[in-house]
Design an enzyme around this catalytic site. Structure first.
Site, PDB file in Angstrom:
ATOM      1  N   ASP A 489       0.802  -1.221   0.000  1.00  0.00           N
ATOM      2  CA  ASP A 489       0.000   0.000   0.000  1.00  0.00           C
ATOM      3  C   ASP A 489       0.836   1.272   0.000  1.00  0.00           C
ATOM      4  OD1 ASP A 489      -2.689  -0.718   0.009  1.00  0.00           O
ATOM      5  OD2 ASP A 489      -2.669  -1.209   2.138  1.00  0.00           O
TER       6      ASP A 489
HETATM    7  C1  BGC Z   1       0.145   1.171   6.309  1.00  0.00           C
HETATM    8  C2  BGC Z   1      -0.180  -0.019   5.487  1.00  0.00           C
HETATM    9  C3  BGC Z   1      -1.649  -0.136   5.359  1.00  0.00           C
HETATM   10  C4  BGC Z   1      -2.292   1.157   4.882  1.00  0.00           C
HETATM   11  C5  BGC Z   1      -3.792   1.026   4.893  1.00  0.00           C
HETATM   12  C6  BGC Z   1      -0.517   2.391   5.734  1.00  0.00           C
HETATM   13  O1  BGC Z   1      -0.242   3.484   6.532  1.00  0.00           O
HETATM   14  O2  BGC Z   1       1.537   1.345   6.362  1.00  0.00           O
HETATM   15  O3  BGC Z   1       0.357  -1.179   6.078  1.00  0.00           O
HETATM   16  O4  BGC Z   1      -1.962  -1.121   4.438  1.00  0.00           O
HETATM   17  O5  BGC Z   1      -1.904   2.209   5.689  1.00  0.00           O
HETATM   18  O6  BGC Z   1      -4.458   2.193   4.759  1.00  0.00           O
HETATM   19  C1  NOJ Z   2      -1.905  -3.893   5.362  1.00  0.00           C
HETATM   20  C2  NOJ Z   2      -3.044  -3.894   4.410  1.00  0.00           C
HETATM   21  O1  NOJ Z   2      -4.240  -4.293   5.077  1.00  0.00           O
HETATM   22  C3  NOJ Z   2      -2.759  -4.796   3.229  1.00  0.00           C
HETATM   23  O2  NOJ Z   2      -3.802  -4.734   2.310  1.00  0.00           O
HETATM   24  C4  NOJ Z   2      -1.455  -4.427   2.589  1.00  0.00           C
HETATM   25  O3  NOJ Z   2      -1.189  -5.340   1.547  1.00  0.00           O
HETATM   26  C5  NOJ Z   2      -0.327  -4.413   3.577  1.00  0.00           C
HETATM   27  N1  NOJ Z   2      -0.648  -3.572   4.698  1.00  0.00           N
HETATM   28  C6  NOJ Z   2       0.989  -3.953   2.971  1.00  0.00           C
HETATM   29  O4  NOJ Z   2       0.975  -2.606   2.675  1.00  0.00           O
END
Ligand code: BGC
Ligand code: NOJ
Length: 819
Positions: A489
């Site tokens: 993400d």
């Molecule tokens: C986090 C990710 C997460 C995303 C979801 C980010 O700030 O680092 O792990 O998937 O937020 O919104």
């Molecule tokens: C958490 C999110 O829920 C997931 O969708 C994502 O793939 C990982 N973070 C890595 O960014």
């Protein structure tokens, strides 16, 4: 240091001191009503939707940690204490908390007064039950005042935390004997209320927080229990609570049991009122009569135990079959806790934990599809309807809403879309479902696009749109365009966000038409063959040929532009520059594309897969697991986005992001390296770090999303337990690839890849209507490879076990070694 131990027979984790390094929680509820329950009785509950229908209030990031829950204050001869330790941090002569499958038990003792609380959410009803037993272990009579305490949330948890100008004037309650009703907003548009009740006469009650606590007192010094007498306060606005005052006389050795119930009740619109202003209590009466005795509560708990016993019987690991002492940790995780966590992710997605507020995130398209891999064998019918819900939030062009709301099941406009990996996870989820069940009829289900019935088409067409979306959205190197981001993400290659505080997940995202993802390409190469296979098996031979051609084209692109010499490239940025290549200053190598490309079989024949995984080991491995990238980004990069926003070693910036460690585990098994596969499995497996709890801090029985990486000052510390894709993928890695019991289209494939000193193992696997009792003998000391298989005593050709579907147990013997 350890703060407890696994009681494997009871399937419980037993916490032996209350001051754990972080609240260690459990989830109660498996249908519509859910509770978060910490080892000190902290937490909260809700019905169906953690944001919209919250029964009790919880303050996040609170001081002290974990204040707020279902509390019992005991007053024993002027000594006031809380038996769950919190909130008074009472000195206890004895304390134990047992977190089990859908229930928790706290027992403690002080000055000869023993307390036991058994808490659970029964099957079939929307309530929390707390069976409380007081026992006089002293030699003389005791006269106890017990005060229950919960704080009601004004339903919409987001509004509850923010809209005080309104909220302080709307709270309403009703009291009838030992039943306290919370009916805020019932007078207008709500048809539901909450009831907090006990099956015994109350000497008094309180429903106004300030009256009960005192305005300047915390939960740790409430004035009412100290005064010894309830005030019978009736909340009007401000903060409604529920507190019973119960007088308990106990002779020496005498026990008394009380059943407290916190229920959610709904009425039809035309039957809301009993008389003007008085709520219709019919549903509450029905509920409370059902759980009116200790025996009734016990019966409901026994039903819940049976439910979990059956569920967790679908895949078990026989610990006594394991030769190496430490493998018991694997057995208890793979056989019990890992699957339990997968069910929690099924129920919660990423909404409510001690790291997710329950008001921010809905069900992720990507997350829910991956979670499915971990629970499809447990609840295949529910997985089926989950798939249809998810698919209905897909857009006609194959892309998808990134999230949807569980209550409405509609795509979430606030988060939007544009994560270009999303569509492919639908293929991954559906393929897993079909392999598990053999049910191809799901492909013919008519499913809306964009939640619009007029746009409905078959689920198969949804899969095709997913596949085609990737085919038609490629960049200059013939690799998939990344969009807003892919699985990671935080790899926001088209955002260029310079505004402080702006969310990378929702900020403007332009399509450069240049930024590409090697990971999406690898995911395509991994799930594509399943799509082609599904086409073949459903008489769509032309589509299968087309799909195979596209997979070949994609694989060629990876070979040409996705290989950096010693490992796979991660992406190309909006300027066409490599990410995850030797020429980069930071972020030279990433875990994701290496794990997934090898999972897709790329480079397995020509040595590049070995090289890639050796590079992962050399550059990314650490004592506590494999970090996401190296070197960590030291500065913020406009062209990279959130990944470079985190301090080095945390989260996606070189944290040990546990979710993708099992990708490497699986990849290692594809190379037959059982020792290394197991090593990568065990490093992130929480049970292996039980005696390191002061550093790891989180529950030793569940996976965490992230463990701080080697660049972080707090290297080894975990964060974000419970709601993570790590649960599903580690279960896949251990059950399907290490122990090697893997559903495929035609049956159950047996293909273990284990350390050579693991002498064998026994697992049982329920599969398409039969139980397979599988014993693998590795006295040959192999890492991979099968010499022979017998099924019910007869020699079996090949390593795919047939589908029996006969409700019987079949004995499978697997001899590992060279064929
Ligand atoms: C986090 C990710 C997460 C995303 C979801 C980010 O700030 O680092 O792990 O998937 O937020 O919104
Ligand atoms: C958490 C999110 O829920 C997931 O969708 C994502 O793939 C990982 N973070 C890595 O960014």
């Amino acid at each position: 240091m350890q703060y407890g131990f696994f009681d494997d027979d009871a399937k419980e984790y037993v916490i032996t001191r209350p001051d754990t390094p972080y609240p260690w929680i459990n989830y109660l509820g498996c249908e519509e009503f859910f509770s978060l329950f910490s080892n000190t009785s902290g937490g909260y509950c809700f019905c169906r939707d953690a944001r919209m229908l919250r029964l009790t209030r919880y303050r996040y990031n609170n001081v002290p940690a974990d204040s707020g829950g279902r509390y019992f204050y005991l007053r024993d001869n002027n000594d006031v204490w809380t038996p769950s330790w919190m909130p008074m941090k009472s000195k206890l002569d004895r304390y134990e908390c047992r977190h089990g499958m859908g229930y928790s038990k706290i027992s403690s003792c002080r000055n000869g007064l023993a307390f036991k609380q058994v808490s659970f959410v029964p099957l079939g009803d929307n309530c929390e039950i707390h069976k409380v037993t007081l026992t006089n272990e002293s030699g003389s009579e005791k006269n106890i005042d017990m005060f229950s305490f919960i704080e009601f949330c004004l339903w919409n948890a987001n509004d509850d935390m923010t809209n005080f100008q309104r909220n302080f004037s709307i709270g309403e309650v009703e009291i009838e004997g030992s039943r306290i009703y919370h009916k805020t907003e019932y007078r207008e548009r709500r048809n539901h209320y909450a009831v907090w009740s006990v099956n015994a006469p109350a000497a008094g009650f309180d429903t106004d927080r300030q009256t009960f606590l005192g305005l300047y007192n915390g939960f740790d010094s409430p004035q009412t229990p100290f005064s010894g007498k309830a005030n019978n306060s009736v909340a009007s606005g401000w903060a409604p609570i529920g507190s019973h005052h119960i007088k308990v006389k106990l002779a020496p050795n005498e026990s008394k049991t009380f059943v407290f119930t916190l229920g959610f009740c709904e009425n039809p619109q035309d039957q809301k009122w009993e008389k003007p202003g008085i709520i219709n209590k019919t549903p509450a009466n029905k509920l409370l009569e059902k759980y009116n005795t200790a025996e009734a509560a016990d019966k409901a708990l026994a039903e819940l135990n049976a439910y979990w016993k059956n569920l967790l019987g679908k895949f078990t690991v026989d610990a006594s079959s394991l030769s190496r002492p430490d493998d018991i940790k694997m057995a208890r995780m793979a056989g019990v806790w890992n699957q339990y966590q997968c069910m929690v992710t099924f129920n919660m997605s990423r909404s409510a934990s001690y790291f997710e507020s329950g008001i921010g995130r809905g069900m992720g398209f990507r997350d829910s599809n991956q979670d499915l891999l971990g629970f499809v064998h447990l609840v295949p019918e529910r997985a089926r309807s989950r798939i249809l819900d998810i698919a209905a939030t897909q857009f006609p062009d194959g892309s998808a809403y990134h999230q949807y709301q569980p209550l409405t099941k509609r795509g979430n406009n606030e988060i939007g879309s544009g994560f270009n990996d999303d569509p492919l996870w639908l293929i991954c989820g559906v393929a897993a479902y079909i392999k598990e069940t053999g049910d191809y009829s799901i492909l013919d289900e008519k499913v809306p696009f964009d939640n619009d019935e007029k746009l409905a088409d078959t689920l198969f067409i949804h899969l095709k749109r997913s596949f085609d979306f990737t085919v038609t959205h490629k960049g200059p190197h013939g690799l998939p365009l990344i969009g807003r981001a892919d699985w990671n993400d935080c790899l926001n290659l088209n955002c260029f966000s310079a505004t402080p505080g702006e969310s990378f997940q929702t900020t403007a995202n332009f399509e450069s038409g240049v930024a590409e993802s090697v990971l999406i390409a690898a995911i395509f190469a991994f799930v594509g063959p399943d799509y082609a296979e599904i086409c073949r098996r459903t008489n769509r031979a032309d589509e299968a040929v087309y799909a195979e051609k596209e997979i070949k084209t994609m694989t060629d692109a990876i070979n040409l532009h996705g290989w950096d010499g010693d490992w796979f490239v991660r992406a190309y940025d909006a300027y066409g520059k490599k990410i995850g290549g030797k020429e980069c200053d930071d972020g030279k190598i990433f875990i994701e594309s290496n794990g997934f490309a090898v999972m897709a079989g790329i480079g397995v024949d020509d040595g590049r897969a070995v090289k890639a995984l050796d590079s992962v080991k050399e550059h990314l491995d650490s004592k506590y697991g494999i970090v996401l990238l190296q070197p960590a980004y030291k500065n913020y990069h406009l062209e990279l986005g959130e990944v470079s926003s985190y301090p080095p070693g945390y989260k996606e910036n070189a944290g040990i992001f546990c979710h993708n460690n099992p990708w490497v585990t699986i990849a290692e098994t594809m190379l037959g390296r059982g020792k290394r596969a197991f090593e990568t499995y065990a490093k992130i497996c929480p049970a292996y770090r039980e005696d390191d709890s002061d550093l790891r801090r989180l529950e030793p029985y569940v996976y965490a999303q992230m463990v701080a990486g080697k660049d972080a000052p707090r290297f080894g510390e975990a964060k974000n337990s419970w709601l993570t894709g790590t649960a599903a993928w580690t279960f896949v890695s251990i059950s399907q690839y290490i122990l090697g019991v893997r559903p495929v289209f035609d049956g159950l494939l047996i293909d273990p890849c284990i350390p050579s000193d693991m002498k064998g193992f026994t697992v049982t696997r329920h599969f398409r209507g039969s139980d397979y009792h599988i014993t693998a003998d590795n006295s040959a000391g192999a890492e991979k490879g099968i010499k022979s298989i017998t099924v019910d005593g007869k020699a079996h050709q090949g390593n795919v076990l047939p589908v029996f579907n006969d409700g019987k147990i079949h004995k499978i013997t697997v001899i590992m070694g060279a064929h």
